[in-house]
Design a protein around this motif. Structure first.
Motif, short mmCIF file in Angstrom:
data_model
loop_
_atom_site.label_atom_id
_atom_site.label_comp_id
_atom_site.label_asym_id
_atom_site.label_seq_id
_atom_site.Cartn_x
_atom_site.Cartn_y
_atom_site.Cartn_z
N ARG A 170 0.85 -1.15 0.02
CA ARG A 170 0.05 -0.05 0.03
C ARG A 170 0.87 1.24 -0.18
O ARG A 170 0.58 2.32 0.71
N GLU A 173 -1.62 5.14 -2.03
CA GLU A 173 -2.96 5.22 -1.87
C GLU A 173 -3.42 6.58 -2.15
O GLU A 173 -3.75 7.11 -1.22
N LEU A 174 -3.87 6.58 -3.11
CA LEU A 174 -4.57 8.10 -3.42
C LEU A 174 -5.77 8.31 -3.08
O LEU A 174 -6.02 9.60 -2.71
N THR A 175 -6.46 7.81 -2.23
CA THR A 175 -7.65 8.02 -1.71
C THR A 175 -7.24 7.97 -0.12
O THR A 175 -8.24 8.52 0.75
N HIS A 176 -6.14 7.87 0.24
CA HIS A 176 -5.75 8.17 1.90
C HIS A 176 -5.23 9.58 2.07
O HIS A 176 -4.26 10.00 1.23
N GLY A 177 -5.54 10.36 2.87
CA GLY A 177 -5.23 11.68 3.03
C GLY A 177 -3.52 11.81 3.44
O GLY A 177 -2.74 12.51 3.10
N TRP A 180 -1.19 12.01 0.60
CA TRP A 180 -1.08 13.37 0.02
C TRP A 180 -0.32 14.36 0.84
O TRP A 180 0.40 15.30 0.49
#
Length: 468
Positions: A170, A173-177, A180
């Motif tokens: 993992r 994980e582009l959907t995990h803050g 970013w």
């Protein structure tokens, strides 16, 4: 390229790995290069059409004089008085980090003394008529190339693909803050390492055919340095286990190049390359403060900053106040970051990078992006030997990249508050501008002075230039 590389890659590889949490840190170097390329096209158009000494100072003066008089060039010089010394502080911090490899028992206080002593030596060396700076730059370039080449070659002799290319589960994980936040931190480190691609713009008045030379200098240097950084990053990851770079007690966390050389070629080679890196760090601080001290001098001489900064040494002819101010702020930034690092989870180098990039975003990066559009509207007939490819797309990409860095600055550097510090500094600059303009009788306490210097120069041979 000399200005871009310097001490940067030798001290930021562990920071990049920490930001991403593994060998996927290569993403940061690529993202930083893409932002540098997009922002570089902004510099290319402005530098080609306004080829004067001073770079950003000239661009902001020309673009924003219509509504805010001298405010924007003043604020740029004001912020440069902070972010240039902070950049130099990273060089001093890098020097102290690598010196610890040769001096394992060095304490924090001793490191502080060494850093301040280095800056005192720089001040002494610059307190004279400086000649042969070109030779110093070439010498720094040669030493840097030897250092980088040694690390890359040593990595190749003992490279383990399983270390370099095995990413944690993992990893992306582009959907995990949290991803970013790490990406923003890595992008900040990446753009810091590429800073210097704009160096040619500050020498615009001395470049022949800037419309052709400026874009080539910027784009070619970014691509070449990206290749160097990727080779170093992948090579180091193929020799040193990335978890070692996250351990503050491990030599790889602070002197990763020395760790690579020791593991591959032995302690003697590691000591030699470490000395070369120390020379590179010192030379970069020396050259940076030499050039940085001239920024407030040029503006003051042009009537855009405090007049005291325009005074030259009566014998040696260098700007006294600019040099003293730059060295003083560099020392303060170095000591501030080291002692703030003692009370937070962030290393001093990471703190310095966060602070300097946050200060740069408002008055330099975003203001320059806006300047391209303002000048196209205000001076449509300005000679533009180079126009941004796919305008305005690179401007938008650059703006988004800088806003990501700025927007995540506090979250990626908890307890440091780079956004708040940058806003305070700009606010103080606004207050200083009001005091200065009141004394000078300039806008808003006097009339605006609109000088379309480059547009007028284009039509100097005609009877009447076109109406503005």
């Amino acid at each position: 390229m000399s200005q871009m590389c310097g001490i940067g890659p030798f001290v930021t590889i562990p920071l990049m790995v920490a930001a991403f949490g593994g060998p996927q840190a290569v993403i940061g170097w690529i993202a930083g290069a893409l932002l540098a390329l997009a922002d570089g096209l902004v510099w290319a158009e402005l530098g080609a059409s306004l080829p004067g000494a001073g770079g950003t100072y000239v661009y902001l003066r020309e673009a924003f004089q219509y509504r805010t008089g001298r405010l924007m060039p003043f604020l740029f010089v004001w912020t440069a008085m902070l972010f240039i010394p902070l950049i130099m502080s990273t060089g001093v911090q890098g020097l102290v980090q690598y010196l610890a490899y040769l001096w394992p028992g060095m304490t924090t206080v001793q490191g502080d003394v060494v850093g301040v002593a280095v800056l005192a030596l720089v001040l002494v060396l610059l307190w004279r008529t400086v000649e042969g700076i070109g030779a110093i730059t070439v010498g720094m370039w040669v030493v840097m190339i030897l250092s980088v080449g040694a690390v890359i070659l040593a990595s190749a002799t003992d490279f383990h693909p399983s270390l370099a290319f095995t990413w944690p589960a993992r990893a992306i994980e582009l959907t995990h803050g949290r991803f970013w936040v790490g990406f923003a931190a890595g992008l900040t480190i990446g753009i810091y390492d590429y800073l210097g691609y704009n160096t040619a713009s500050y020498l615009g008045a001395e470049i022949r055919n800037p419309g052709r030379v400026m874009p080539r200098a910027i784009i070619h240097s970014i691509i070449a340095i990206m290749a160097v950084y990727l080779l170093m990053q992948v090579g180091v990851l193929g020799v040193i286990n990335w978890q070692d770079m996250l351990d503050p007690g491990n030599v790889a966390a602070k002197s990763v190049a020395s760790a690579v050389l020791e593991r591959t070629w032995g302690r003697g080679a590691a000591d030699t390359v470490t000395v070369l890196i120390l020379v590179t760090a010192f030379a970069s601080v020396f050259a940076g403060l030499l050039g940085g001290s001239r920024v407030p001098y040029d503006a003051a001489r042009d009537g855009m900053f405090f007049r005291s900064f325009a005074r030259l040494h009566p014998r040696h002819g260098f700007p006294v106040l600019g040099l003293i101010a730059m060295v003083t702020v560099t020392a303060a930034g170095f000591l501030f970051a080291r002692h703030l690092g003692d009370t937070s989870e962030h290393p001093p180098l990471s703190i310095l990078i966060a602070l300097l990039t946050s200060v740069m975003v408002i008055v330099q990066a975003l203001a320059q992006i806006a300047a391209v559009t303002v000048l196209r509207k205000r001076q449509p007939d300005l000679a533009r030997p180079y126009k941004m490819v796919l305008y305005p797309l690179p401007s938008i990409v650059a703006a988004v990249g800088w806003l990501v860095i700025y927007g995540y600055a506090d979250e990626a550097n908890e307890g440091v508050h780079p956004i708040e510090w940058s806003l305070v500094w700009v606010a103080l600059g606004g207050l200083a501008f009001l005091i200065w303009s009141r004394v000078e009788g300039a806008w808003p306490f006097g009339p605006k002075e609109v000088r379309e210097e480059y547009r007028e120069a284009r039509y100097a041979d005609t009877a009447t230039p076109p109406a503005g």
